[in-house]
Write a protein that holds these residues in place. Structure first.
Motif, PDB file in Angstrom:
ATOM      1  N   SER A 124       8.875   2.987  -2.647  1.00  0.00           N
ATOM      2  CA  SER A 124       7.667   3.805  -2.530  1.00  0.00           C
ATOM      3  C   SER A 124       7.273   4.289  -3.916  1.00  0.00           C
ATOM      4  O   SER A 124       8.138   4.669  -4.708  1.00  0.00           O
TER       5      SER A 124
ATOM      6  N   PHE B 151       5.043   6.827  -4.037  1.00  0.00           N
ATOM      7  CA  PHE B 151       4.492   8.153  -3.761  1.00  0.00           C
ATOM      8  C   PHE B 151       4.628   8.971  -5.056  1.00  0.00           C
ATOM      9  O   PHE B 151       5.644   8.857  -5.748  1.00  0.00           O
TER      10      PHE B 151
ATOM     11  N   SER C  18       0.782  -1.232   0.000  1.00  0.00           N
ATOM     12  CA  SER C  18       0.000   0.000   0.000  1.00  0.00           C
ATOM     13  C   SER C  18       0.816   1.286   0.000  1.00  0.00           C
ATOM     14  O   SER C  18       0.302   2.335  -0.375  1.00  0.00           O
ATOM     15  N   SER C  19       2.065   1.243   0.435  1.00  0.00           N
ATOM     16  CA  SER C  19       2.912   2.446   0.436  1.00  0.00           C
ATOM     17  C   SER C  19       4.346   2.018   0.733  1.00  0.00           C
ATOM     18  O   SER C  19       4.598   0.874   1.120  1.00  0.00           O
TER      19      SER C  19
ATOM     20  N   ASP D 194      -1.014   6.549  -3.275  1.00  0.00           N
ATOM     21  CA  ASP D 194      -0.005   5.796  -2.523  1.00  0.00           C
ATOM     22  C   ASP D 194       0.237   4.425  -3.120  1.00  0.00           C
ATOM     23  O   ASP D 194      -0.664   3.822  -3.715  1.00  0.00           O
TER      24      ASP D 194
END
Ligand code: PLP
Length: 386
Positions: A192, A194, A59-60, A204
């Motif tokens: 990540s 992001f 998820s991130s 994310d």
């Protein structure tokens, strides 16, 4: 005045918009909103790119680190070594497992964990070593930490290494038998997605990679509440799944990553040439040659005048950012650990005296020249442009 931002994600989307929007639409029409073929496809694509057998979408980047430490069995009272200069996630995930972050200093040139500080700490604290359950090594700003030295210390003391490669997807590290992608050097590699990362999603997202089949299986289990089979929980996990919409977007973007990283390198070459001679300014140090740096950030150092440069650039419409204004060991939430100012002098110096300037892949030559001109102006007002 030309407005120059730290990122231009709208431009990135514009370039690939038709493909990205079609990929998102395919997910929406497929009805597979959790997991599904799109997620598996991206995981296979990322594994092939990085050359690892197992890539697990999560998820991130934060959850990649958290689930990695969980898989290594980090728990209450355990110590986890990590550098004092990084994004909060590297330390936060340690504390969230009720373990204790053990902050060490970074190198003055790369800002990555200093292998000498690591070796020194291990030699000086033999009685505490058995409490050290893991180490998180961060590859800050897109350049690999000195992994050979770090891994040799980690191996000597039997400490598993988690690589925080959140800022370094596509970065390589030179080994005797050829370059290796970061994230493949330790036991587990964490990324990540992001949106502002070199490979960024539209929200994310994260990834854990490993060549250890058992750890991979454990992470797959942990990312769905530790269920195996469904509704039967041998361990407590969480909801750490990568959204298939994000996976589909990442699948479109990944084939462009190398070209984007190359553009960042070109910006860095121009910046290096134009800025390196300015008195009092140090351009980022490239430890292993240009090809091994993806310039997630281009961070200059100028002692005592950082904030003045940032203000000067802001007046010229140029965004900058401080990574990071307060080192992790001095964060209020870690006060009880007892670190005092002066404990990690290099990390603390970096927090005071470094500044990131725009280096993203959508930056135009005109914008880059404007940044150069404005920086030169700051150091030598009135000097003609090169
Ligand atoms: C070094 C580092 N570690 C961890 C993270 C956490 O990643 P995310 O924001 O995807 O949770 C980031 C970025 O945000 C990062 O830069």
């Amino acid at each position: 005045v030309i407005q120059v931002n730290m990122v231009a994600l709208d431009r990135q989307h514009h370039a690939l918009g038709t493909e990205i929007e079609a990929a998102v639409l395919r997910v929406l029409r497929s009805g597979h909103y959790i997991g599904g073929p799109g997620l598996a496809e991206f995981e296979a694509q990322a594994a092939a790119y990085l050359g690892v057998p197992h890539a697990i979408g999560v998820s991130s980047g934060t959850d990649a680190l958290l689930v990695s430490l969980m898989a290594l069995g980090v728990g209450p009272g355990d110590r986890v070594i990590t550098p004092g200069l990084s994004f909060f996630a590297s330390a936060g995930c340690i504390a969230r497992l009720s373990a204790v972050p053990l902050f060490l200093d970074v190198e003055p040139d790369s800002y990555n964990l200093d292998p000498k500080a690591l070796a020194h700490w291990c030699e000086a604290h033999p009685s505490e070593l058995n409490r050290v359950k893991a180490m998180i090594v961060v590859h800050l700003f897109g350049q690999c930490a000195q992994m050979q030295s770090i891994l040799s210390v980690a191996d000597r003391y039997g400490i598993p290494v988690v690589e925080d490669a959140a800022q370094a997807f596509g970065t390589t590290y030179p080994l005797a038998d050829g370059p290796r992608f970061v994230g493949t050097l330790g036991k587990l590699g964490c990324f990540s997605f992001f949106p502002t990362k070199n490979l960024g999603a539209a929200g994310d997202g994260g990834l854990v990679i490993t060549s250890d089949g058992e750890l991979a299986e454990q992470i797959r289990t942990l990312r769905s509440h530790g269920a195996k089979p469904k509704y039967f929980h041998g361990v407590v996990g969480g909801n750490f799944r990568l959204d298939p919409v994000q996976a589909a977007i990442l699948s479109v973007k990944l084939p462009h990553l190398d070209a984007w990283n190359q553009i960042r390198r070109t910006h860095a070459v121009h910046y290096d040439e134009a800025l390196n001679g300015l008195e009092g300014l140090t351009a980022p140090v490239c430890l292993y040659g240009r090809a091994h740096h993806i310039y997630h950030q281009y961070v200059v150092r100028l002692t005592g005048r950082r904030d003045a440069l940032a203000a000067h650039l802001a007046r010229h419409g140029i965004e900058t950012q401080v990574y990071y204004p307060r080192p992790l060991h001095l964060q209020t939430c870690f006060e009880s650990l007892g670190y005092l100012p002066g404990t990690l002098p290099i990390a603390e110096d970096a927090a005071k005296n470094t500044l990131a300037i725009p280096v993203h892949a959508q930056l135009t030559a005109e914008e880059r020249a404007w940044v150069v001109q404005a920086v030169i102006e700051f150091f030598a007002p009135g000097r003609p442009m090169p």
